[in-house]
Enzyme design. Sequence first.
Site, mmCIF file in Angstrom:
data_model
loop_
_atom_site.group_PDB
_atom_site.id
_atom_site.type_symbol
_atom_site.label_atom_id
_atom_site.label_comp_id
_atom_site.label_asym_id
_atom_site.label_seq_id
_atom_site.Cartn_x
_atom_site.Cartn_y
_atom_site.Cartn_z
ATOM 1 N N LYS A 107 3.546 8.693 1.417
ATOM 2 C CA LYS A 107 4.050 9.842 2.179
ATOM 3 C C LYS A 107 3.720 11.098 1.382
ATOM 4 O O LYS A 107 4.589 11.912 1.039
ATOM 5 C CB LYS A 107 5.558 9.690 2.420
ATOM 6 N N ASP A 163 8.895 -2.830 1.718
ATOM 7 C CA ASP A 163 10.011 -3.617 2.239
ATOM 8 C C ASP A 163 10.071 -3.511 3.760
ATOM 9 O O ASP A 163 10.222 -4.509 4.472
ATOM 10 C CB ASP A 163 11.307 -3.118 1.603
ATOM 11 N N ASP A 194 8.250 -6.395 6.777
ATOM 12 C CA ASP A 194 9.080 -7.003 7.822
ATOM 13 C C ASP A 194 8.509 -6.712 9.210
ATOM 14 O O ASP A 194 8.629 -7.540 10.122
ATOM 15 C CB ASP A 194 10.523 -6.497 7.731
ATOM 16 N N ASP A 231 4.469 6.815 8.164
ATOM 17 C CA ASP A 231 4.939 6.876 9.553
ATOM 18 C C ASP A 231 3.817 6.541 10.531
ATOM 19 O O ASP A 231 3.993 5.730 11.452
ATOM 20 C CB ASP A 231 5.566 8.231 9.864
ATOM 21 N N TYR A 291 14.835 2.086 -4.922
ATOM 22 C CA TYR A 291 15.741 0.968 -5.148
ATOM 23 C C TYR A 291 16.261 0.904 -6.581
ATOM 24 O O TYR A 291 17.332 0.356 -6.833
ATOM 25 C CB TYR A 291 15.050 -0.346 -4.805
#
Length: 352
Positions: free
Chosen positions: A187, A243, A247, A219, A137
């Site tokens: 990851k 992020d 959610d 994942d 970001y």
Amino acid sequence: MASKQLLVLAGDGIGPEVTGAALMVLDALSHTAGTAIEVKEAAIGGAAIDQTGSPLPESTLQLVDKASAVLLGAVGGPKWASGPRPEAGLLNLRRHMKLWANLRPFEIFPGLEDRSPLKNAAGVKGLFIRELTGGAYFGEPQERGGEGEEAWALDTMIYHRYEIARIVRLGFQLAEEAGVPLTSIDKANVLESSRLWREMVNELHQDFPGVPVVHRLVDSAAMDMVLHPHEFKVVVTENLFGDILSDLSGGLVGSLGLLGSSSVSGVAGTPGLFEPVHGSAPDIAGKGIANPIGAMLSLAALMRWSWQEPEWAMKVESAVKAVIADGLRTPDLGGHATTEDVVNGVIKNLGN
């Protein structure tokens, strides 16, 4: 309790409604305790753009610097699809306040198990700790180039050791306080930044030998959050993964309207930014049906973190749970209760 300075940034859409509801709860609680709370309001997001042309005007920043905590409603909406982006106000506010950790608890409250897609929803409760200042970001360069079929876009995911160290240390501290393992999500099988992340977790683990560490790839972690949600008690992860996965936790509990969040600098007792995780929901703005629970729980988090008032926080949280257990539900939870109904119910239960 000494006088506290609260700055409210209601923002856009349902933001003014849910922050207004939280303030009613705060007023009832402070009145009972005989404590004065100094509340000021300022503009952010689309509302600020309409007033000043900027999503975060200097007048707002001046009040931010004087407040002991900031309560935010929501920013954004289709009205501001072109020109300055309301969301830039939130990102710049976090940067101005030097906030680097986002704490997002999730819990399936008793009485709302039927709203969760999980088969075994009872007892699901956890905390996401998301790094806020690094990763894709904010990495530079972010740019586009080329033409036609050769056009390309570039984002940069970059992390420094100090950014990883401070968020991971906070994760260890909170896991230690809760008496649970720390789950670290990365990851590392693909990304170099994730390999550095995992190295830092293992290095800092030496300072917290009593806290078990579980490394998960992002994942497979997403899959396991649905299949085995009880395993995720305290989770620390980088900006992009946090992020997305936080959610996902909103989907597990049944509605984003139930979740509050805290953006902090890692030291309790310092100013922070507290906000519900739902968006501005312009489609229901002004209808009086917005779920204010996320804003109320954000207020409770504010009391516990910035104001160091855990008893106040527990009163708000207990009152919210009592209202839910009584079956009071706004439309996002499949009911017909209004925002005002929830406010009245929570205030009624504050003394219980």
